[in-house]
Motif scaffolding. Structure first.
Motif, PDB file in Angstrom:
ATOM      1  N   HIS A   1       0.848  -1.187   0.000  1.00  0.00           N
ATOM      2  CA  HIS A   1       0.000   0.000   0.000  1.00  0.00           C
ATOM      3  C   HIS A   1       0.884   1.237   0.000  1.00  0.00           C
ATOM      4  O   HIS A   1       2.009   1.220   0.504  1.00  0.00           O
ATOM      5  CB  HIS A   1      -0.902   0.036   1.242  1.00  0.00           C
ATOM      6  N   TYR A   2       0.334   2.333  -0.546  1.00  0.00           N
ATOM      7  CA  TYR A   2       1.039   3.607  -0.574  1.00  0.00           C
ATOM      8  C   TYR A   2       0.394   4.663   0.322  1.00  0.00           C
ATOM      9  O   TYR A   2       0.970   5.728   0.536  1.00  0.00           O
ATOM     10  CB  TYR A   2       1.096   4.140  -2.007  1.00  0.00           C
ATOM     11  N   LEU A   3      -0.798   4.390   0.832  1.00  0.00           N
ATOM     12  CA  LEU A   3      -1.520   5.380   1.617  1.00  0.00           C
ATOM     13  C   LEU A   3      -1.934   4.774   2.953  1.00  0.00           C
ATOM     14  O   LEU A   3      -2.453   3.663   3.007  1.00  0.00           O
ATOM     15  CB  LEU A   3      -2.771   5.853   0.855  1.00  0.00           C
ATOM     16  N   HIS A   4      -1.702   5.528   4.034  1.00  0.00           N
ATOM     17  CA  HIS A   4      -2.071   5.069   5.371  1.00  0.00           C
ATOM     18  C   HIS A   4      -3.592   5.005   5.503  1.00  0.00           C
ATOM     19  O   HIS A   4      -4.330   5.684   4.788  1.00  0.00           O
ATOM     20  CB  HIS A   4      -1.497   6.005   6.422  1.00  0.00           C
TER      21      HIS A   4
ATOM     22  N   GLU B   1       7.695 -14.993  -2.452  1.00  0.00           N
ATOM     23  CA  GLU B   1       6.348 -15.397  -2.828  1.00  0.00           C
ATOM     24  C   GLU B   1       5.548 -14.145  -3.176  1.00  0.00           C
ATOM     25  O   GLU B   1       5.752 -13.085  -2.582  1.00  0.00           O
ATOM     26  CB  GLU B   1       5.681 -16.179  -1.692  1.00  0.00           C
ATOM     27  N   LEU B   2       4.654 -14.273  -4.143  1.00  0.00           N
ATOM     28  CA  LEU B   2       3.861 -13.141  -4.617  1.00  0.00           C
ATOM     29  C   LEU B   2       2.408 -13.307  -4.210  1.00  0.00           C
ATOM     30  O   LEU B   2       1.697 -14.156  -4.743  1.00  0.00           O
ATOM     31  CB  LEU B   2       3.964 -13.024  -6.144  1.00  0.00           C
ATOM     32  N   GLY B   3       1.976 -12.480  -3.262  1.00  0.00           N
ATOM     33  CA  GLY B   3       0.551 -12.354  -2.992  1.00  0.00           C
ATOM     34  C   GLY B   3       0.001 -11.271  -3.896  1.00  0.00           C
ATOM     35  O   GLY B   3       0.557 -10.168  -3.957  1.00  0.00           O
ATOM     36  N   ILE B   4      -1.075 -11.562  -4.610  1.00  0.00           N
ATOM     37  CA  ILE B   4      -1.605 -10.594  -5.569  1.00  0.00           C
ATOM     38  C   ILE B   4      -3.130 -10.605  -5.534  1.00  0.00           C
ATOM     39  O   ILE B   4      -3.756 -11.665  -5.366  1.00  0.00           O
ATOM     40  CB  ILE B   4      -1.076 -10.878  -6.999  1.00  0.00           C
ATOM     41  N   GLY B   5      -3.717  -9.403  -5.648  1.00  0.00           N
ATOM     42  CA  GLY B   5      -5.163  -9.279  -5.630  1.00  0.00           C
ATOM     43  C   GLY B   5      -5.622  -8.199  -6.585  1.00  0.00           C
ATOM     44  O   GLY B   5      -4.816  -7.555  -7.272  1.00  0.00           O
ATOM     45  N   ALA B   6      -6.924  -7.958  -6.605  1.00  0.00           N
ATOM     46  CA  ALA B   6      -7.515  -7.048  -7.584  1.00  0.00           C
ATOM     47  C   ALA B   6      -7.369  -5.587  -7.209  1.00  0.00           C
ATOM     48  O   ALA B   6      -7.563  -4.716  -8.059  1.00  0.00           O
ATOM     49  CB  ALA B   6      -9.000  -7.381  -7.757  1.00  0.00           C
ATOM     50  N   GLY B   7      -7.027  -5.286  -5.950  1.00  0.00           N
ATOM     51  CA  GLY B   7      -6.982  -3.901  -5.487  1.00  0.00           C
ATOM     52  C   GLY B   7      -8.336  -3.469  -4.958  1.00  0.00           C
ATOM     53  O   GLY B   7      -9.377  -3.862  -5.490  1.00  0.00           O
ATOM     54  N   TRP B   8      -8.328  -2.640  -3.901  1.00  0.00           N
ATOM     55  CA  TRP B   8      -9.606  -2.270  -3.282  1.00  0.00           C
ATOM     56  C   TRP B   8      -9.648  -0.849  -2.716  1.00  0.00           C
ATOM     57  O   TRP B   8     -10.728  -0.278  -2.549  1.00  0.00           O
ATOM     58  CB  TRP B   8      -9.929  -3.234  -2.137  1.00  0.00           C
ATOM     59  N   PHE B   9      -8.507  -0.235  -2.439  1.00  0.00           N
ATOM     60  CA  PHE B   9      -8.458   1.002  -1.669  1.00  0.00           C
ATOM     61  C   PHE B   9      -8.515   2.193  -2.625  1.00  0.00           C
ATOM     62  O   PHE B   9      -7.500   2.657  -3.130  1.00  0.00           O
ATOM     63  CB  PHE B   9      -7.178   1.001  -0.826  1.00  0.00           C
ATOM     64  N   GLU B  10      -9.736   2.691  -2.864  1.00  0.00           N
ATOM     65  CA  GLU B  10      -9.929   3.705  -3.894  1.00  0.00           C
ATOM     66  C   GLU B  10      -9.185   4.997  -3.589  1.00  0.00           C
ATOM     67  O   GLU B  10      -8.594   5.626  -4.482  1.00  0.00           O
ATOM     68  CB  GLU B  10     -11.426   3.985  -4.082  1.00  0.00           C
ATOM     69  N   ALA B  11      -9.178   5.436  -2.324  1.00  0.00           N
ATOM     70  CA  ALA B  11      -8.510   6.689  -1.972  1.00  0.00           C
ATOM     71  C   ALA B  11      -7.020   6.635  -2.263  1.00  0.00           C
ATOM     72  O   ALA B  11      -6.412   7.644  -2.657  1.00  0.00           O
ATOM     73  CB  ALA B  11      -8.748   7.003  -0.493  1.00  0.00           C
ATOM     74  N   GLU B  12      -6.441   5.492  -2.081  1.00  0.00           N
ATOM     75  CA  GLU B  12      -5.014   5.299  -2.375  1.00  0.00           C
ATOM     76  C   GLU B  12      -4.731   5.502  -3.856  1.00  0.00           C
ATOM     77  O   GLU B  12      -3.735   6.138  -4.231  1.00  0.00           O
ATOM     78  CB  GLU B  12      -4.626   3.889  -1.944  1.00  0.00           C
TER      79      GLU B  12
ATOM     80  N   ILE C   1      -3.444   6.549  -9.775  1.00  0.00           N
ATOM     81  CA  ILE C   1      -3.555   5.201 -10.322  1.00  0.00           C
ATOM     82  C   ILE C   1      -5.008   4.949 -10.716  1.00  0.00           C
ATOM     83  O   ILE C   1      -5.926   5.203  -9.924  1.00  0.00           O
ATOM     84  CB  ILE C   1      -3.107   4.148  -9.286  1.00  0.00           C
ATOM     85  N   ASP C   2      -5.230   4.437 -11.903  1.00  0.00           N
ATOM     86  CA  ASP C   2      -6.592   4.149 -12.341  1.00  0.00           C
ATOM     87  C   ASP C   2      -7.254   3.142 -11.402  1.00  0.00           C
ATOM     88  O   ASP C   2      -6.620   2.185 -10.953  1.00  0.00           O
ATOM     89  CB  ASP C   2      -6.586   3.578 -13.759  1.00  0.00           C
ATOM     90  N   PHE C   3      -8.553   3.347 -11.163  1.00  0.00           N
ATOM     91  CA  PHE C   3      -9.315   2.450 -10.288  1.00  0.00           C
ATOM     92  C   PHE C   3     -10.631   2.116 -10.977  1.00  0.00           C
ATOM     93  O   PHE C   3     -11.673   2.716 -10.718  1.00  0.00           O
ATOM     94  CB  PHE C   3      -9.566   3.121  -8.929  1.00  0.00           C
ATOM     95  N   PRO C   4     -10.604   1.139 -11.893  1.00  0.00           N
ATOM     96  CA  PRO C   4     -11.829   0.758 -12.596  1.00  0.00           C
ATOM     97  C   PRO C   4     -12.803   0.030 -11.672  1.00  0.00           C
ATOM     98  O   PRO C   4     -12.498  -0.244 -10.505  1.00  0.00           O
ATOM     99  CB  PRO C   4     -11.311  -0.165 -13.703  1.00  0.00           C
ATOM    100  N   ASP C   5     -13.974  -0.294 -12.190  1.00  0.00           N
ATOM    101  CA  ASP C   5     -14.967  -0.995 -11.377  1.00  0.00           C
ATOM    102  C   ASP C   5     -14.480  -2.401 -11.048  1.00  0.00           C
ATOM    103  O   ASP C   5     -13.502  -2.899 -11.595  1.00  0.00           O
ATOM    104  CB  ASP C   5     -16.325  -1.023 -12.077  1.00  0.00           C
ATOM    105  N   VAL C   6     -15.182  -3.048 -10.127  1.00  0.00           N
ATOM    106  CA  VAL C   6     -14.694  -4.312  -9.588  1.00  0.00           C
ATOM    107  C   VAL C   6     -14.598  -5.394 -10.662  1.00  0.00           C
ATOM    108  O   VAL C   6     -13.668  -6.216 -10.655  1.00  0.00           O
ATOM    109  CB  VAL C   6     -15.570  -4.774  -8.396  1.00  0.00           C
ATOM    110  N   ARG C   7     -15.524  -5.416 -11.609  1.00  0.00           N
ATOM    111  CA  ARG C   7     -15.462  -6.421 -12.669  1.00  0.00           C
ATOM    112  C   ARG C   7     -14.188  -6.257 -13.495  1.00  0.00           C
ATOM    113  O   ARG C   7     -13.489  -7.242 -13.762  1.00  0.00           O
ATOM    114  CB  ARG C   7     -16.692  -6.321 -13.575  1.00  0.00           C
ATOM    115  N   GLU C   8     -13.886  -5.010 -13.868  1.00  0.00           N
ATOM    116  CA  GLU C   8     -12.675  -4.800 -14.661  1.00  0.00           C
ATOM    117  C   GLU C   8     -11.423  -5.086 -13.843  1.00  0.00           C
ATOM    118  O   GLU C   8     -10.433  -5.605 -14.369  1.00  0.00           O
ATOM    119  CB  GLU C   8     -12.615  -3.377 -15.207  1.00  0.00           C
ATOM    120  N   ARG C   9     -11.441  -4.765 -12.559  1.00  0.00           N
ATOM    121  CA  ARG C   9     -10.260  -5.053 -11.729  1.00  0.00           C
ATOM    122  C   ARG C   9      -9.997  -6.557 -11.696  1.00  0.00           C
ATOM    123  O   ARG C   9      -8.846  -6.998 -11.763  1.00  0.00           O
ATOM    124  CB  ARG C   9     -10.447  -4.497 -10.316  1.00  0.00           C
ATOM    125  N   PHE C  10     -11.055  -7.359 -11.598  1.00  0.00           N
ATOM    126  CA  PHE C  10     -10.853  -8.810 -11.610  1.00  0.00           C
ATOM    127  C   PHE C  10     -10.441  -9.298 -12.997  1.00  0.00           C
ATOM    128  O   PHE C  10      -9.650 -10.239 -13.113  1.00  0.00           O
ATOM    129  CB  PHE C  10     -12.107  -9.530 -11.115  1.00  0.00           C
TER     130      PHE C  10
END
Length: 309
Positions: free
Chosen positions: A38-41, A100-111, A117-126
């Motif tokens: 993460h980049y934002l507290h 080891e690489l833990g990877i996910g779709a991203g969730w923290f919109e304010a960050e 950084i672009d933050f598309p809708d959840v379907r596009e993120r997946f």
């Protein structure tokens, strides 16, 4: 059951802070050191500022000897999959095959907004996550003297050379987690070496494990190939004074931590870990939020690891 330390440096930590925790974890006998990406507290002011996960892990790859190192989790929105595959493979080489690489779709919109950084809708993120997994694993497994291409909507790859080599045969192990009912279990069954249930109850973790096992069967994969893990905030104290001091240091209530984390006496924690083991967990990420309290790591290692490690 093995145990890994899990930190949240966006809340405020320098590289030297993280190195001190990692070395304490290594000395105490923990299996790994992981950090958020993460980049934002999320509370407080975040001082002294954010650190990049993979730059941090590159440093730790050279400054530690034994620990497994990785992210919980890198957001697929943060980086292009080709450069990410190169970076992670490079850190794996630097560590001698401990990454080891833990990877996910991203969730923290304010960050995303804070750092452009672009933050598309959840379907596009997946959709992007799924393509990233295809590209990353494809690049890692392409033999030298061959090329890799991917006809994707978001990340088309044309004739990438088979030179993105991790130290670990077949590439770096991948961790996928989350509570999604359909796509998350499917992606874990197809791509992951480990499935993680983060900050869930014993009962919910068991349900998530059963769901991902069902997805493995649908994809004709042996469910026993997948490591099942949990992440829980840690607050151990064999007397109430210590327990309340450690809870106060992370601005949490002791009773709430007992209900929603690994908190209490050694006996209480061993009992709860036993219940996680009963639903299938064989690995635990201990979220340590007070990075200055290195005695916390030592207390858990001395009192709990001998019973369950």
């Amino acid at each position: 059951m093995d145990f890994r330390i899990f930190t949240e440096p966006q809340q405020g930590a320098t590289y030297d802070d993280l190195l001190a925790v990692a070395r304490a974890a290594e000395d105490a006998g923990y299996d790994g050191f992981f950090r958020s990406d993460h980049y934002l507290h999320m509370s407080g002011d975040g001082a002294p500022g954010p650190t990049d996960a993979w730059i941090t892990l590159a440093g730790l790859a050279r400054d530690t000897q034994r620990l497994r190192l990785g992210t919980l989790v890198t957001a697929a929105t943060f980086r292009l999959p080709g450069p990410l595959a190169v970076a992670v493979a490079g850190v794996d080489q630097m560590s001698g095959g401990r990454v080891e690489l833990g990877i996910g779709a991203g969730w923290f919109e304010a960050e995303h907004a804070a750092y452009g950084i672009d933050f598309p809708d959840v379907r596009e993120r997946f959709d992007r996550l799924e393509e990233q997994l295809a590209v990353i694993t494809g690049l890692w497994t392409t033999p030298r003297n061959e090329t890799f291409s991917h006809d994707g909507s978001h990340y088309p790859i044309v004739d990438a050379p088979g030179l993105v080599a991790a130290a670990q045969p077949g590439g770096v192990p991948i961790i996928i987690g989350g509570s999604g009912k359909r796509r998350t279990p499917s992606l874990a069954a197809r791509y992951a070496d480990e499935f993680n249930a983060a900050f869930d109850s014993v009962e919910t973790s068991g349900e998530l494990f059963a769901r991902v096992h069902g997805a493995c069967e649908e994809h004709r994969r042996d469910p026993d190939e997948l490591v099942l893990s949990v992440a829980q905030v840690l607050c151990v104290g064999n007397d109430e004074t210590t327990l309340r001091r450690r809870a106060a240091a992370i601005s949490r209530d002791v009773d709430e931590l007992r209900a929603n984390g690994l908190a209490g006496s050694t006996d209480e924690i061993v009992d709860k870990l036993g219940r996680f083991a009963e639903v299938g967990a064989t690995r635990v990420y201990l979220q340590v939020l007070d990075l200055a309290d290195l005695d916390h790591l030592e207390d858990f290692a001395a009192d709990v690891l001998p019973q369950l490690g």
